[in-house]
Scaffold this motif. Structure first.
Motif, mmCIF file in Angstrom:
data_model
loop_
_atom_site.group_PDB
_atom_site.id
_atom_site.type_symbol
_atom_site.label_atom_id
_atom_site.label_comp_id
_atom_site.label_asym_id
_atom_site.label_seq_id
_atom_site.Cartn_x
_atom_site.Cartn_y
_atom_site.Cartn_z
ATOM 1 N N ALA A 14 0.809 -1.216 0.000
ATOM 2 C CA ALA A 14 0.000 0.000 0.000
ATOM 3 C C ALA A 14 0.844 1.268 0.000
ATOM 4 O O ALA A 14 0.447 2.285 -0.564
ATOM 5 C CB ALA A 14 -0.932 -0.001 1.211
ATOM 6 N N ASP A 15 2.018 1.204 0.633
ATOM 7 C CA ASP A 15 2.845 2.405 0.756
ATOM 8 C C ASP A 15 4.276 1.994 1.082
ATOM 9 O O ASP A 15 4.596 0.810 1.148
ATOM 10 C CB ASP A 15 2.284 3.344 1.827
ATOM 11 C CG ASP A 15 2.072 2.657 3.172
ATOM 12 O OD1 ASP A 15 2.777 1.661 3.477
ATOM 13 O OD2 ASP A 15 1.192 3.105 3.923
ATOM 14 N N ALA A 16 5.122 2.988 1.304
ATOM 15 C CA ALA A 16 6.542 2.720 1.589
ATOM 16 C C ALA A 16 6.706 1.918 2.870
ATOM 17 O O ALA A 16 7.603 1.070 2.961
ATOM 18 C CB ALA A 16 7.322 4.026 1.668
ATOM 19 N N ASP A 17 5.858 2.142 3.866
ATOM 20 C CA ASP A 17 5.951 1.371 5.107
ATOM 21 C C ASP A 17 5.697 -0.114 4.852
ATOM 22 O O ASP A 17 6.347 -0.976 5.449
ATOM 23 C CB ASP A 17 4.969 1.894 6.154
ATOM 24 C CG ASP A 17 5.383 3.249 6.714
ATOM 25 O OD1 ASP A 17 6.598 3.562 6.686
ATOM 26 O OD2 ASP A 17 4.493 3.991 7.180
ATOM 27 N N ASP A 19 10.000 7.003 -4.531
ATOM 28 C CA ASP A 19 8.563 7.066 -4.781
ATOM 29 C C ASP A 19 8.096 6.096 -5.863
ATOM 30 O O ASP A 19 7.018 5.524 -5.757
ATOM 31 C CB ASP A 19 8.137 8.484 -5.161
ATOM 32 C CG ASP A 19 8.212 9.441 -3.979
ATOM 33 O OD1 ASP A 19 8.200 8.979 -2.820
ATOM 34 O OD2 ASP A 19 8.289 10.667 -4.225
ATOM 35 N N ILE A 26 7.021 1.760 -5.326
ATOM 36 C CA ILE A 26 5.721 1.163 -4.987
ATOM 37 C C ILE A 26 4.891 0.901 -6.246
ATOM 38 O O ILE A 26 4.453 -0.230 -6.476
ATOM 39 C CB ILE A 26 4.944 2.033 -3.977
ATOM 40 C CG1 ILE A 26 5.745 2.238 -2.701
ATOM 41 C CG2 ILE A 26 3.573 1.437 -3.681
ATOM 42 C CD1 ILE A 26 6.088 0.995 -1.941
ATOM 43 N N ARG A 33 3.856 -2.818 -7.677
ATOM 44 C CA ARG A 33 2.438 -3.180 -7.846
ATOM 45 C C ARG A 33 2.163 -3.633 -9.278
ATOM 46 O O ARG A 33 1.443 -4.609 -9.507
ATOM 47 C CB ARG A 33 1.551 -1.990 -7.506
ATOM 48 C CG ARG A 33 1.366 -1.783 -6.043
ATOM 49 C CD ARG A 33 0.234 -0.789 -5.857
ATOM 50 N NE ARG A 33 0.211 -0.290 -4.516
ATOM 51 C CZ ARG A 33 -0.121 0.945 -4.190
ATOM 52 N NH1 ARG A 33 -0.461 1.815 -5.116
ATOM 53 N NH2 ARG A 33 -0.136 1.325 -2.944
#
Length: 175
Positions: free
Chosen positions: A19-22, A40, A43, A47
């Protein structure tokens, strides 16, 4: 280079919710040196790769080895692998699948493709699969000696076994 580990990590990547960088950092557990290199575009690139890779596992699950091979070949054309030899210490050489200028997503994609391609060549396309548990669509890499894996995890295996046991108990009670 651990090509089987790369293949297993490819299945893990396909099962990951990026879902995100985390979430990517969580996926890269144990590879902390990569965390600070995330950019950036990693991700969305990963996906997109997940979407491209899924049909390879589906072909294997549908007993279509040629489809599996064709899918991997197409992905390797789209995402060229550029192996490099690195000397980590004097006389200690190691093969890496990307150069230092590669992004984290380039590295993960290259490792995934090299691992899966080697596994398919060495053990066959049938070693890639989709979990047999009801309501689960996660993928797995079967490295068992007798090609017996059918579930993505022990959790799914246990749930399926308990459900089958309960169904047999109900059938015996009504029969």
């Amino acid at each position: 280079m651990d090509v089987v580990g790369y293949a297993e990590a490819a299945a893990g990547l396909l099962n990951a919710d990026l879902a995100d960088a985390d979430a990517l950092i969580d996926f890269l557990e144990g590879r902390e040196w990569l965390h600070r290199q995330i950019v950036d575009k990693d991700i969305p690139a990963l996906r997109k790769f997940q979407t491209q890779l899924r049909p390879v596992f589906e072909a294997a699950e549908n007993d279509d080895p040629q489809g599996t091979v064709n899918g991997l070949n197409a992905l390797m054309e789209r995402h060229p692998i550029t192996p490099r030899i690195f000397e980590h210490a004097p006389g200690k050489l190691q093969l890496h699948v990307a150069n230092k200028a590669s992004t984290v997503s380039d590295l993960i994609i290259s490792e995934s493709l090299l691992g899966l391609a080697n596994l398919v060549c060495d053990l066959g396309a049938a070693r890639l699969g989709i979990c047999s548990a009801a309501k689960c669509d996660r993928v797995y890499v079967d490295t068992s000696p007798n090609r017996s894996r059918r579930y993505c995890s022990d959790r799914c295996s246990s749930r399926a076994n308990v459900a089958a046991y309960r169904a047999r108990q109900r059938a015996a009670a009504t029969g």
